[in-house]
Design a protein around this motif. Structure first.
Motif, mmCIF file in Angstrom:
data_model
loop_
_atom_site.group_PDB
_atom_site.id
_atom_site.type_symbol
_atom_site.label_atom_id
_atom_site.label_comp_id
_atom_site.label_asym_id
_atom_site.label_seq_id
_atom_site.Cartn_x
_atom_site.Cartn_y
_atom_site.Cartn_z
ATOM 1 N N ASN A 171 -8.366 7.461 1.263
ATOM 2 C CA ASN A 171 -8.366 7.543 -0.365
ATOM 3 C C ASN A 171 -9.574 8.143 -1.009
ATOM 4 O OD1 ASN A 171 -8.057 7.063 -3.053
ATOM 5 N ND2 ASN A 171 -8.875 4.812 -3.049
ATOM 6 N N CYS A 215 -10.615 4.191 4.460
ATOM 7 C CA CYS A 215 -9.119 4.849 4.504
ATOM 8 C C CYS A 215 -9.301 6.293 3.949
ATOM 9 C CB CYS A 215 -8.279 4.069 3.950
ATOM 10 S SG CYS A 215 -8.297 3.941 2.200
ATOM 11 N N CYS A 262 -13.118 6.940 -0.148
ATOM 12 C CA CYS A 262 -13.165 5.619 0.659
ATOM 13 C C CYS A 262 -13.729 5.675 2.201
ATOM 14 C CB CYS A 262 -12.035 4.869 0.544
ATOM 15 S SG CYS A 262 -12.192 3.385 1.633
ATOM 16 N N CYS A 299 -12.248 0.413 -3.366
ATOM 17 C CA CYS A 299 -10.810 1.003 -2.869
ATOM 18 C C CYS A 299 -9.869 0.283 -3.487
ATOM 19 C CB CYS A 299 -10.895 1.463 -1.665
ATOM 20 S SG CYS A 299 -9.565 2.290 -0.933
ATOM 21 N N CYS A 302 -7.753 -0.389 0.446
ATOM 22 C CA CYS A 302 -8.466 -1.434 1.272
ATOM 23 C C CYS A 302 -9.525 -2.377 0.894
ATOM 24 C CB CYS A 302 -8.917 -0.541 2.469
ATOM 25 S SG CYS A 302 -10.345 0.478 2.224
HETATM 26 ZN ZN ZN Z 1 -10.110 2.254 1.115
#
Ligand code: ZN
Length: 463
Positions: free
Chosen positions: A238, A236, A233, A211, A214
């Protein structure tokens, strides 16, 4: 009076003329010379673009995408400046403008269409007002020139920061799709819906598996190819951004067809990577407001260029020439050729000249295992070029039977070996600097074979 501008154009045009006369392509030197005489020349000439300038960058597919885009602009009867054939550094782009303009430097064009080397994007944005930037993808390529891929991505991101450039981005590439959050720019996304060619567990090289926000490892529901696919992800939020230009119903055989939103697209090209190039061009064209019919016509009538899978017929055998320059491109070619069940010879020319990238360690990132797993269909693997030994070692480690690995460093001998024998098909894979020679050899063999077959036909008829 801008006497220096005129002098720079004149010198540039003469340099183009003389380097062509000397048999060179003359892509960088004329631009460099003109820029020395009159540094703002590119800014000046780009001021003659009446509508807008768009640029295309990314690791793979720049040339094919921008050539298709040129066809679409042509289909609409607009004039444009376009840097062809990979002259994608700032000097090559300057050369393209010098070539297109007249001696007074005042000729006007509707569009600027520029294929730009990733590292040259910041420079170019300083000199030219750009309306839209299309990023095809970011793959590992020519390590020795850029160092890390992250660096390339960051310099482009910094270059577009605080501009009003619109971005046209690949929604399936986790390395591209985060540009919106970090630049706040107006972004348009293109990508593929689920396809029947998708893969869940593949060992291909995957650059974007972590990612970008993060650092957590991304979870993929499916891969279209390489790191392009449907990802999210777990740590998070994403995930793939929503697509503005969504491709579905992909069919790759015998040629490419799919729909972009509701627009049916057909192309004589092959391979998933080309489907992405087509989708990128269609998306940009739609963003630029070109009518659907003109996009369809331009794409369907645009035929593959030299080196991007060119076909030759030699003594009744099909011989395909393919440019390979990085792990992803090579993997994609290997997948395509192993899907064909015909009995085949595979030839690969590996050079390490500057234009190929001096560092050939990328062959260890490529999946030669794809080839080794289907070696029952392959008579011989012929290793050629300046680094023929390296490719042979790589193939051996992939599990390819050493008894059927042939090293022929000279291209002529290697290709002759690939085309002779009982195989139905021969695949000629080549890195950039060996491509032209390979193509000349194949053309000569094809012409000779045709002449011989005509002669024997003539003898039969008269006999
Ligand atoms: Zn992430």
């Amino acid at each position: 009076m801008k006497i220096r501008l005129y002098l720079a154009i004149l010198a540039g045009k003469m340099a183009i003329f003389f380097s062509r006369l000397a048999g060179n392509q003359g892509t960088n030197f004329p631009g460099r010379l003109a820029r020395r005489i009159y540094p703002p020349i590119l800014t000046e000439l780009a001021g003659n673009i009446l509508r807008e300038t768009v640029i295309i960058t990314g690791t793979n597919g720049k040339t094919t995408t921008s050539n298709m885009m040129a066809e679409i602009i042509k289909e609409n009867n607009f004039s444009y400046v376009h840097n062809r054939a990979g002259a994608n550094m700032i000097t090559g782009i300057t050369t393209a403008f010098i070539q297109a303009t007249n001696l007074s430097g005042k000729r006007e064009f509707d569009y600027g269409l520029l294929e730009v080397d990733e590292a040259n994007v910041p420079l170019l944005l300083q000199e030219i007002p750009v309306k839209a930037l299309l990023i095809t993808n970011f793959f590992r390529d020519q390590l020795d020139r850029f160092g890390e891929l992250d660096n390339t991505i960051n310099i482009i991101k910094e270059a577009v920061q605080d501009t009003d450039i619109e971005l046209i981005l690949n929604a399936d590439d986790p390395l591209v799709s985060h540009f919106q959050n970090q630049t706040g720019l107006n972004c348009w996304y293109f990508g593929f819906d689920d396809t029947v060619y998708d893969d869940i567990a593949s060992a291909e090289s995957r650059e974007g598996r972590h990612c970008v926000f993060c650092g957590h490892e991304l979870v993929y529901e499916r891969f279209h190819y390489a790191q392009l696919g449907k990802y999210s992800c777990p740590q998070c939020q994403n995930q793939n951004p929503a697509r503005d230009f969504s491709a579905h119903g992909l069919n790759l055989s015998p040629a490419i067809s799919f729909q972009v939103n509701n627009l049916p697209i057909q192309s004589p090209y092959q391979g998933f990577y080309n489907a992405y190039n087509i989708l990128a061009a269609v998306s940009l064209a739609k963003r630029m407001g070109f009518p659907d019919e003109t996009i369809q016509t331009a794409i369907s009538s645009y035929h593959p260029q030299a080196g991007r899978m060119e076909k030759f017929i030699i003594n009744g055998k099909t011989v395909l020439l393919i440019l390979v320059k990085n792990p992803t491109g090579l993997n994609q070619s290997l997948v395509a050729l192993t899907q064909e069940t015909a009995n085949k010879n595979v030839f690969m020319a590996l050079n390490d000249n500057a234009a190929d990238g001096r560092d050939i360690s990328w062959i260890w990132d490529a999946d030669l295992e794809i080839l080794a797993n289907r070696q029952e269909d392959i008579n011989y693997l012929i290793c050629s070029g300046l680094r023929s030994g390296d490719i042979a070692v790589r193939a051996k480690y992939a599990g390819f039977d050493p008894a059927r690995i042939v090293i022929k460093t000279r291209l002529q001998e290697g290709i002759a070996r690939a085309v002779e024998g009982s195989n139905d098909t021969a695949y000629i894979l080549s890195t950039y600097t060996a491509l032209f020679t390979c193509r000349q050899i194949l053309l000569k063999m094809q012409t000779k074979a045709k002449r011989q077959s005509n002669q024997s036909q003539y003898q039969r008829q008269s006999g």
